[in-house]
Design a protein around this motif. Structure first.
Motif, mmCIF file in Angstrom:
data_model
loop_
_atom_site.group_PDB
_atom_site.id
_atom_site.type_symbol
_atom_site.label_atom_id
_atom_site.label_comp_id
_atom_site.label_asym_id
_atom_site.label_seq_id
_atom_site.Cartn_x
_atom_site.Cartn_y
_atom_site.Cartn_z
ATOM 1 N N LEU A 177 -5.802 8.702 -2.442
ATOM 2 C CA LEU A 177 -4.713 8.396 -3.378
ATOM 3 C C LEU A 177 -5.069 7.193 -4.232
ATOM 4 C CD1 LEU A 177 -1.734 9.482 -3.979
ATOM 5 C CD2 LEU A 177 -1.022 7.310 -2.963
ATOM 6 N N ARG A 178 -5.622 6.167 -3.609
ATOM 7 C CA ARG A 178 -6.005 4.974 -4.379
ATOM 8 C C ARG A 178 -7.089 5.304 -5.383
ATOM 9 N NH1 ARG A 178 -5.686 2.005 -7.461
ATOM 10 N NH2 ARG A 178 -5.615 -0.265 -7.502
ATOM 11 N N ASN A 179 -8.048 6.125 -4.999
ATOM 12 C CA ASN A 179 -9.102 6.519 -5.935
ATOM 13 C C ASN A 179 -8.543 7.338 -7.092
ATOM 14 O OD1 ASN A 179 -11.155 5.206 -4.578
ATOM 15 N ND2 ASN A 179 -11.692 6.983 -3.329
ATOM 16 N N GLY A 200 1.952 4.983 3.670
ATOM 17 C CA GLY A 200 1.963 4.329 4.980
ATOM 18 C C GLY A 200 3.368 4.239 5.538
ATOM 19 N N MET A 201 3.491 4.702 6.790
ATOM 20 C CA MET A 201 4.761 4.644 7.496
ATOM 21 C C MET A 201 4.526 3.987 8.853
ATOM 22 S SD MET A 201 6.558 8.225 6.228
ATOM 23 C CE MET A 201 5.301 9.308 6.897
ATOM 24 N N THR A 202 5.494 4.087 9.744
ATOM 25 C CA THR A 202 5.419 3.349 11.010
ATOM 26 C C THR A 202 4.091 3.551 11.727
ATOM 27 O OG1 THR A 202 7.811 3.231 11.409
ATOM 28 C CG2 THR A 202 6.382 3.258 13.347
ATOM 29 N N ASN A 203 3.590 4.774 11.767
ATOM 30 C CA ASN A 203 2.409 5.070 12.568
ATOM 31 C C ASN A 203 1.098 4.665 11.909
ATOM 32 O OD1 ASN A 203 1.274 6.430 14.994
ATOM 33 N ND2 ASN A 203 0.371 7.811 13.487
ATOM 34 N N ASP A 204 1.122 4.454 10.591
ATOM 35 C CA ASP A 204 -0.166 4.310 9.904
ATOM 36 C C ASP A 204 -0.172 3.272 8.783
ATOM 37 O OD1 ASP A 204 1.274 5.635 7.870
ATOM 38 O OD2 ASP A 204 0.470 7.593 8.406
ATOM 39 N N GLY A 212 -5.258 0.110 0.298
ATOM 40 C CA GLY A 212 -4.683 -0.201 -1.009
ATOM 41 C C GLY A 212 -3.192 -0.043 -1.155
ATOM 42 N N ALA A 213 -2.477 0.337 -0.110
ATOM 43 C CA ALA A 213 -1.023 0.465 -0.217
ATOM 44 C C ALA A 213 -0.394 -0.882 -0.560
ATOM 45 C CB ALA A 213 -0.436 0.976 1.098
ATOM 46 N N ASN A 214 0.543 -0.879 -1.486
ATOM 47 C CA ASN A 214 1.340 -2.086 -1.725
ATOM 48 C C ASN A 214 2.842 -1.803 -1.624
ATOM 49 O OD1 ASN A 214 1.731 -0.772 -4.163
ATOM 50 N ND2 ASN A 214 0.559 -2.252 -5.361
ATOM 51 N N MET A 215 3.158 -0.593 -1.162
ATOM 52 C CA MET A 215 4.509 -0.240 -0.728
ATOM 53 C C MET A 215 4.370 0.568 0.552
ATOM 54 S SD MET A 215 6.980 0.910 -3.868
ATOM 55 C CE MET A 215 7.818 -0.349 -4.830
ATOM 56 N N ILE A 216 5.034 0.133 1.604
ATOM 57 C CA ILE A 216 5.026 0.898 2.846
ATOM 58 C C ILE A 216 6.463 1.249 3.207
ATOM 59 C CG2 ILE A 216 2.838 -0.043 3.684
ATOM 60 C CD1 ILE A 216 4.487 -1.949 5.475
#
Length: 228
Positions: A177-179, A200-204, A212-216
């Motif tokens: 997704l980041r790519n 990204g959620m609780t498990n990951d 690169g996630a900046n919203m979880i």
């Protein structure tokens, strides 16, 4: 454990993931409040939570007027076109734009309210049949059609990874997704900003941040297990 303890642990995990990845930017924690009552949500807000994520329009409608402090509302679930009119005034960011019919409805409702609505494009990186979202190869043509809609701002991408006991096995989902975001940035589209990567959620969420996630979007880790 209390919500306060859970929040501190999540914040510590976020910081550790940022350090591990060499990042110095911020990660927005979206508290997923599916089935969580208003009193508990307000408790979380009093502890510093300022982003609320709901999967269903009717939950936003039910809770919106009973949340005391100003927070950012996120529509993170599948959105039916006929429900857009109920949230166009209330939701700060729609995470689940995944089809042209929905884009047209968001654009129409936003235009009627003289608003510009911020959205994320939902991408089904893993191509699970049980999940909504565009395939990777569909995203660029989709963007070029949405560009024609003046009352929508694309602010980034969202994805959901398959559940895995070992999150390392789904690291590729977040990386891909980041790519894809980099590829979109290289096109220099007008009025499109790859500002947010909601993944990204609780498990990951720690693996997602490393990629690169900046919203979880975290519910269980914050509020505990819930009965659906």
């Amino acid at each position: 454990m209390s919500i306060k303890d859970n929040l501190l642990r999540i914040q510590e995990n976020i910081e550790n993931a940022l350090i591990k990845s060499g990042r110095k930017d911020d990660v927005n924690l979206i508290a997923v409040t599916k089935t969580v009552n208003v009193d508990t949500i307000n408790d979380a807000i009093s502890l510093g939570v300022n982003n609320i994520g709901e999967n269903k329009v009717q939950e936003i409608q039910k809770k919106y007027d009973n949340i005391y402090d100003k927070v950012n509302w996120h529509m993170i679930g599948h959105l039916q076109s006929n429900k857009v009119k109920y949230i166009i005034d209330n939701v700060d960011l729609i995470h689940s734009l995944d089809r042209i019919s929905l884009a047209k409805e968001i654009n129409k409702r936003a235009k009627a309210k003289e608003k510009i609505k911020d959205v994320l494009i939902q991408v089904n990186i893993s191509e699970e049949k049980s999940k909504f979202g565009l395939k990777k190869e569909e995203v660029l043509p989709f963007i070029e059609r949405v560009l024609e809609m003046e009352n929508i701002n694309i602010k980034g991408l969202m994805t959901m990874a398959p559940y895995a006991e070992d999150p390392e096995k789904i690291r590729y989902v977040f990386r891909d997704l980041r790519n894809l975001g980099y590829k979109i940035e290289d096109r220099n589209y007008k009025n499109i900003e790859m500002k947010y990567f909601s993944m990204g959620m609780t498990n990951d969420y720690e693996i997602a941040i490393e990629e690169g996630a900046n919203m979880i979007r975290v519910g269980t880790a914050l509020f505990g297990k819930r009965t659906y």
